[in-house]
Write a protein that holds these residues in place. Structure first.
Motif, PDB file in Angstrom:
ATOM      1  N   LEU A 267       0.845  -1.189   0.000  1.00 24.15           N
ATOM      2  CA  LEU A 267       0.000   0.000   0.000  1.00 24.15           C
ATOM      3  C   LEU A 267       0.881   1.240   0.000  1.00 24.15           C
ATOM      4  O   LEU A 267       1.729   1.410   0.871  1.00 24.15           O
ATOM      5  CB  LEU A 267      -0.894   0.005   1.240  1.00 24.15           C
ATOM      6  N   ILE A 268       0.669   2.102  -0.988  1.00 23.54           N
ATOM      7  CA  ILE A 268       1.421   3.348  -1.046  1.00 23.54           C
ATOM      8  C   ILE A 268       0.430   4.500  -0.986  1.00 23.54           C
ATOM      9  O   ILE A 268      -0.620   4.475  -1.625  1.00 23.54           O
ATOM     10  CB  ILE A 268       2.300   3.404  -2.316  1.00 23.54           C
ATOM     11  N   GLU A 269       0.758   5.517  -0.178  1.00 21.00           N
ATOM     12  CA  GLU A 269      -0.183   6.586   0.115  1.00 21.00           C
ATOM     13  C   GLU A 269       0.349   7.940  -0.327  1.00 21.00           C
ATOM     14  O   GLU A 269       1.559   8.120  -0.520  1.00 21.00           O
ATOM     15  CB  GLU A 269      -0.479   6.605   1.621  1.00 21.00           C
ATOM     16  N   ASP A 270      -0.577   8.869  -0.448  1.00 21.32           N
ATOM     17  CA  ASP A 270      -0.221  10.233  -0.842  1.00 21.32           C
ATOM     18  C   ASP A 270       0.782  10.819   0.142  1.00 21.32           C
ATOM     19  O   ASP A 270       0.613  10.735   1.363  1.00 21.32           O
ATOM     20  CB  ASP A 270      -1.481  11.100  -0.878  1.00 21.32           C
ATOM     21  N   GLY A 271       1.858  11.398  -0.398  1.00 20.34           N
ATOM     22  CA  GLY A 271       2.862  12.022   0.451  1.00 20.34           C
ATOM     23  C   GLY A 271       3.871  11.069   1.045  1.00 20.34           C
ATOM     24  O   GLY A 271       4.740  11.489   1.821  1.00 20.34           O
ATOM     25  N   GLN A 272       3.818   9.795   0.683  1.00 21.90           N
ATOM     26  CA  GLN A 272       4.776   8.816   1.212  1.00 21.90           C
ATOM     27  C   GLN A 272       6.112   8.947   0.493  1.00 21.90           C
ATOM     28  O   GLN A 272       6.172   9.120  -0.728  1.00 21.90           O
ATOM     29  CB  GLN A 272       4.226   7.401   1.020  1.00 21.90           C
ATOM     30  N   GLU A 273       7.198   8.881   1.250  1.00 26.60           N
ATOM     31  CA  GLU A 273       8.525   8.953   0.641  1.00 26.60           C
ATOM     32  C   GLU A 273       8.749   7.747  -0.267  1.00 26.60           C
ATOM     33  O   GLU A 273       8.494   6.609   0.128  1.00 26.60           O
ATOM     34  CB  GLU A 273       9.609   8.985   1.709  1.00 26.60           C
ATOM     35  N   VAL A 274       9.232   8.024  -1.486  1.00 20.24           N
ATOM     36  CA  VAL A 274       9.409   6.935  -2.445  1.00 20.24           C
ATOM     37  C   VAL A 274      10.791   6.909  -3.086  1.00 20.24           C
ATOM     38  O   VAL A 274      11.208   5.883  -3.629  1.00 20.24           O
ATOM     39  CB  VAL A 274       8.338   6.999  -3.551  1.00 20.24           C
ATOM     40  N   ALA A 275      11.500   8.020  -3.081  1.00 20.77           N
ATOM     41  CA  ALA A 275      12.810   8.062  -3.734  1.00 20.77           C
ATOM     42  C   ALA A 275      13.573   9.273  -3.228  1.00 20.77           C
ATOM     43  O   ALA A 275      13.030  10.111  -2.494  1.00 20.77           O
ATOM     44  CB  ALA A 275      12.651   8.141  -5.253  1.00 20.77           C
ATOM     45  N   ARG A 276      14.825   9.358  -3.622  1.00 20.68           N
ATOM     46  CA  ARG A 276      15.605  10.546  -3.287  1.00 20.68           C
ATOM     47  C   ARG A 276      16.473  10.931  -4.478  1.00 20.68           C
ATOM     48  O   ARG A 276      16.864  10.081  -5.294  1.00 20.68           O
ATOM     49  CB  ARG A 276      16.456  10.330  -2.034  1.00 20.68           C
ATOM     50  N   LEU A 277      16.727  12.203  -4.584  1.00 17.44           N
ATOM     51  CA  LEU A 277      17.607  12.733  -5.606  1.00 17.44           C
ATOM     52  C   LEU A 277      18.948  13.095  -4.971  1.00 17.44           C
ATOM     53  O   LEU A 277      18.996  13.861  -4.007  1.00 17.44           O
ATOM     54  CB  LEU A 277      17.020  13.984  -6.257  1.00 17.44           C
ATOM     55  N   VAL A 278      20.000  12.536  -5.503  1.00 19.99           N
ATOM     56  CA  VAL A 278      21.357  12.893  -5.094  1.00 19.99           C
ATOM     57  C   VAL A 278      21.898  13.883  -6.117  1.00 19.99           C
ATOM     58  O   VAL A 278      21.947  13.588  -7.318  1.00 19.99           O
ATOM     59  CB  VAL A 278      22.254  11.642  -5.015  1.00 19.99           C
ATOM     60  N   TYR A 279      22.255  15.063  -5.652  1.00 21.91           N
ATOM     61  CA  TYR A 279      22.752  16.113  -6.547  1.00 21.91           C
ATOM     62  C   TYR A 279      24.260  15.997  -6.726  1.00 21.91           C
ATOM     63  O   TYR A 279      24.988  15.604  -5.805  1.00 21.91           O
ATOM     64  CB  TYR A 279      22.396  17.495  -5.996  1.00 21.91           C
ATOM     65  N   HIS A 280      24.710  16.361  -7.941  1.00 19.63           N
ATOM     66  CA  HIS A 280      26.137  16.329  -8.259  1.00 19.63           C
ATOM     67  C   HIS A 280      26.555  17.673  -8.836  1.00 19.63           C
ATOM     68  O   HIS A 280      25.838  18.265  -9.646  1.00 19.63           O
ATOM     69  CB  HIS A 280      26.442  15.234  -9.292  1.00 19.63           C
ATOM     70  N   LYS A 281      27.720  18.144  -8.420  1.00 20.47           N
ATOM     71  CA  LYS A 281      28.233  19.390  -8.976  1.00 20.47           C
ATOM     72  C   LYS A 281      28.867  19.128 -10.337  1.00 20.47           C
ATOM     73  O   LYS A 281      29.328  18.023 -10.640  1.00 20.47           O
ATOM     74  CB  LYS A 281      29.260  20.019  -8.038  1.00 20.47           C
ATOM     75  N   LEU A 282      28.852  20.155 -11.173  1.00 20.66           N
ATOM     76  CA  LEU A 282      29.528  20.121 -12.461  1.00 20.66           C
ATOM     77  C   LEU A 282      30.832  20.895 -12.365  1.00 20.66           C
ATOM     78  O   LEU A 282      31.006  21.748 -11.486  1.00 20.66           O
ATOM     79  CB  LEU A 282      28.646  20.718 -13.547  1.00 20.66           C
ATOM     80  N   THR A 283      31.755  20.601 -13.254  1.00 19.15           N
ATOM     81  CA  THR A 283      32.997  21.365 -13.254  1.00 19.15           C
ATOM     82  C   THR A 283      32.762  22.799 -13.704  1.00 19.15           C
ATOM     83  O   THR A 283      33.525  23.704 -13.344  1.00 19.15           O
ATOM     84  CB  THR A 283      34.041  20.706 -14.168  1.00 19.15           C
ATOM     85  N   GLU A 284      31.696  23.027 -14.501  1.00 19.64           N
ATOM     86  CA  GLU A 284      31.274  24.378 -14.876  1.00 19.64           C
ATOM     87  C   GLU A 284      29.861  24.291 -15.436  1.00 19.64           C
ATOM     88  O   GLU A 284      29.359  23.213 -15.749  1.00 19.64           O
ATOM     89  CB  GLU A 284      32.228  25.007 -15.896  1.00 19.64           C
ATOM     90  N   THR A 285      29.208  25.440 -15.568  1.00 15.36           N
ATOM     91  CA  THR A 285      27.844  25.475 -16.100  1.00 15.36           C
ATOM     92  C   THR A 285      27.851  25.072 -17.572  1.00 15.36           C
ATOM     93  O   THR A 285      28.676  25.562 -18.348  1.00 15.36           O
ATOM     94  CB  THR A 285      27.242  26.881 -15.945  1.00 15.36           C
ATOM     95  N   PRO A 286      26.936  24.186 -17.999  1.00 13.55           N
ATOM     96  CA  PRO A 286      26.910  23.737 -19.401  1.00 13.55           C
ATOM     97  C   PRO A 286      26.568  24.874 -20.354  1.00 13.55           C
ATOM     98  O   PRO A 286      25.911  25.851 -19.984  1.00 13.55           O
ATOM     99  CB  PRO A 286      25.803  22.676 -19.415  1.00 13.55           C
ATOM    100  N   ASP A 287      26.990  24.724 -21.614  1.00 18.33           N
ATOM    101  CA  ASP A 287      26.622  25.719 -22.616  1.00 18.33           C
ATOM    102  C   ASP A 287      25.293  25.378 -23.281  1.00 18.33           C
ATOM    103  O   ASP A 287      24.855  26.097 -24.187  1.00 18.33           O
ATOM    104  CB  ASP A 287      27.731  25.902 -23.654  1.00 18.33           C
ATOM    105  N   LYS A 288      24.660  24.276 -22.870  1.00 17.11           N
ATOM    106  CA  LYS A 288      23.289  23.981 -23.259  1.00 17.11           C
ATOM    107  C   LYS A 288      22.585  23.406 -22.043  1.00 17.11           C
ATOM    108  O   LYS A 288      23.216  22.750 -21.201  1.00 17.11           O
ATOM    109  CB  LYS A 288      23.211  23.024 -24.446  1.00 17.11           C
ATOM    110  N   LEU A 289      21.293  23.668 -21.903  1.00 16.48           N
ATOM    111  CA  LEU A 289      20.533  23.248 -20.732  1.00 16.48           C
ATOM    112  C   LEU A 289      19.312  22.449 -21.155  1.00 16.48           C
ATOM    113  O   LEU A 289      18.792  22.608 -22.270  1.00 16.48           O
ATOM    114  CB  LEU A 289      20.093  24.468 -19.910  1.00 16.48           C
ATOM    115  N   TYR A 290      18.851  21.586 -20.259  1.00 17.71           N
ATOM    116  CA  TYR A 290      17.666  20.783 -20.522  1.00 17.71           C
ATOM    117  C   TYR A 290      16.473  21.700 -20.786  1.00 17.71           C
ATOM    118  O   TYR A 290      16.261  22.693 -20.090  1.00 17.71           O
ATOM    119  CB  TYR A 290      17.360  19.893 -19.324  1.00 17.71           C
ATOM    120  N   GLY A 291      15.680  21.357 -21.790  1.00 14.53           N
ATOM    121  CA  GLY A 291      14.495  22.162 -22.088  1.00 14.53           C
ATOM    122  C   GLY A 291      14.132  22.117 -23.555  1.00 14.53           C
ATOM    123  O   GLY A 291      14.758  21.416 -24.359  1.00 14.53           O
TER     124      GLY A 291
END
Length: 390
Positions: free
Chosen positions: A344-368
């Protein structure tokens, strides 16, 4: 198969010159330079600009698929193809030059067109692409003499292979299909690219937004915690889908083509704000939060500790810089499968986590939309092969 080139002597000096010695995930401009200097190359067809994403590069299937008896790792002494032959794993060889069907439940090994010639301070990691995960295609990358899936050691010099297991649907694939992506990370001493919780809390900019696009306080704990959106409403809002393993094979080359009802059972909202996940079934849900990935970071979705629930979330777990940027976040699509027992899975239940990673510099193209990204601003979106609701 192609001959792998030796590591060139200028690589270490070259890598230091483009980004210094800092650790981090390499952005699009660095990946482009690596292609130009044959750190990543192909002897089959040139690597194109549209393969290069903000912090990753799409990998393409070659024209031959090997149907094998079981998943495997080649181990420290064998190439992937030698392992297939020496272990009598091979069932049949399939030509996918034009297109051919991969049957659900079967295991396939397909060489990738891209070859790596990494310098000694660069490691590689791979993830399935978003569309791959939403089609419930289990994909991992293996390498010659490899002992781990989806991980390429410093200085790896060799070919790459995709292990593909369609799970819910038969799929039709052809050479050049892009089911997985590679990111490269410079490692420096003991440091790595992962952003710790303290830094995440001090970013000073929102990582998540509400349904009404208001900034939320991020739930931080070994990364950003995400919860399931299963609202308790009497209306028949569709809040998810369960895969139906019927219908013809899904041709991955087609877009906005297949009727949803043939392949998916809609899950409607209910008064109690919960659903039961059945073992063996595959579900598409969304996060309750709208997620934002700042332009100088990337993120990877990882599973929670199993003590929090008998289910697994995520197949395609990489978020490029710019995901949800400038639009008050984008919902994360959750690819969910239960383990051994109904859950049973309910509204607002924790399901995953995002691990953030730094880049060596900002990309010259971005998602979108500017680079043709399929899922920016998404809601409950199935894979792009299915017809969009009008």
């Amino acid at each position: 198969m192609s001959q792998v080139q030796p590591v060139l002597p200028f690589f270490e000096e070259y890598m230091l010159s483009i980004n210094g010695s800092s650790s981090g995930v390499l952005p699009s401009q660095a990946l482009r330079n690596l292609v130009g200097n044959q750190v990543i190359y192909s002897t089959q067809s040139p690597i194109t600009e549209d393969q290069i994403q903000p912090a990753s590069i799409d990998l393409r299937l070659s024209s031959t698929a090997y149907c094998v008896k079981a998943s495997f790792l080649p181990g420290k002494n064998l190439s992937v193809l030698d392992k297939i032959k020496s272990s009598e794993l091979l069932i049949e060889t399939i030509d996918i030059t034009s297109a051919n069907i991969l049957q659900r439940g079967s295991v396939y090994i397909i060489p990738l067109q891209e070859v790596l010639c990494l310098p000694p301070n660069i490691i590689g990691r791979t993830n399935p692409k978003s569309t791959t995960g939403r089609l419930d295609i289990f994909v991992r990358v293996i390498s010659d003499k490899g002992t781990r899936f989806d991980e390429l050691p410093k200085g790896y010099n060799g070919e790459l292979f995709a292990e593909i297991v369609p799970r819910s649907f038969d799929v039709k694939v052809a050479a050049d299909a892009r089911l997985t992506q590679l990111r490269l990370e410079r490692v420096s001493g003991r440091s790595d690219s992962q952003v710790n919780d303290t830094v995440l809390r001090r970013l000073g900019e929102p990582l998540v937004y509400s349904e009404s696009e208001d900034p939320l306080t991020a739930l931080i704990g070994e990364g950003l915690r995400l919860t399931a959106r299963i609202p308790s409403r009497a209306s028949n809002e569709i809040i998810g889908y369960k895969a139906i393993s019927k219908g013809q094979a899904i041709d991955l080359r087609l877009v906005n083509h297949y009727p949803i009802e043939t392949y998916w059972q809609p899950i409607n909202s209910s008064r109690n704000g919960s659903i039961i996940l059945n073992p063996g079934d595959f579900y598409i849900l969304t996060s309750k939060e709208r997620v934002r990935i700042p332009n100088n970071l990337a993120a990877e979705m990882v599973s929670l500790d199993q003590t929090l629930g008998e289910f697994r979330v995520h197949y395609a777990g990489f978020f490029d810089p710019g995901f949800g940027e400038d639009i008050q976040g984008t919902y994360a699509v959750l690819e969910v499968r239960a383990h051994e027992a109904p859950f049973l899975i309910e509204d607002g239940q924790e399901v995953a986590r995002l691990v953030y990673h730094k880049l060596t510099e900002t990309p010259d193209k971005l998602y979108g939309s500017r680079i043709g990204s399929s899922y920016q601003g998404q809601g409950l979106n199935l894979a792009k092969q299915f017809k969009r609701e009008s």
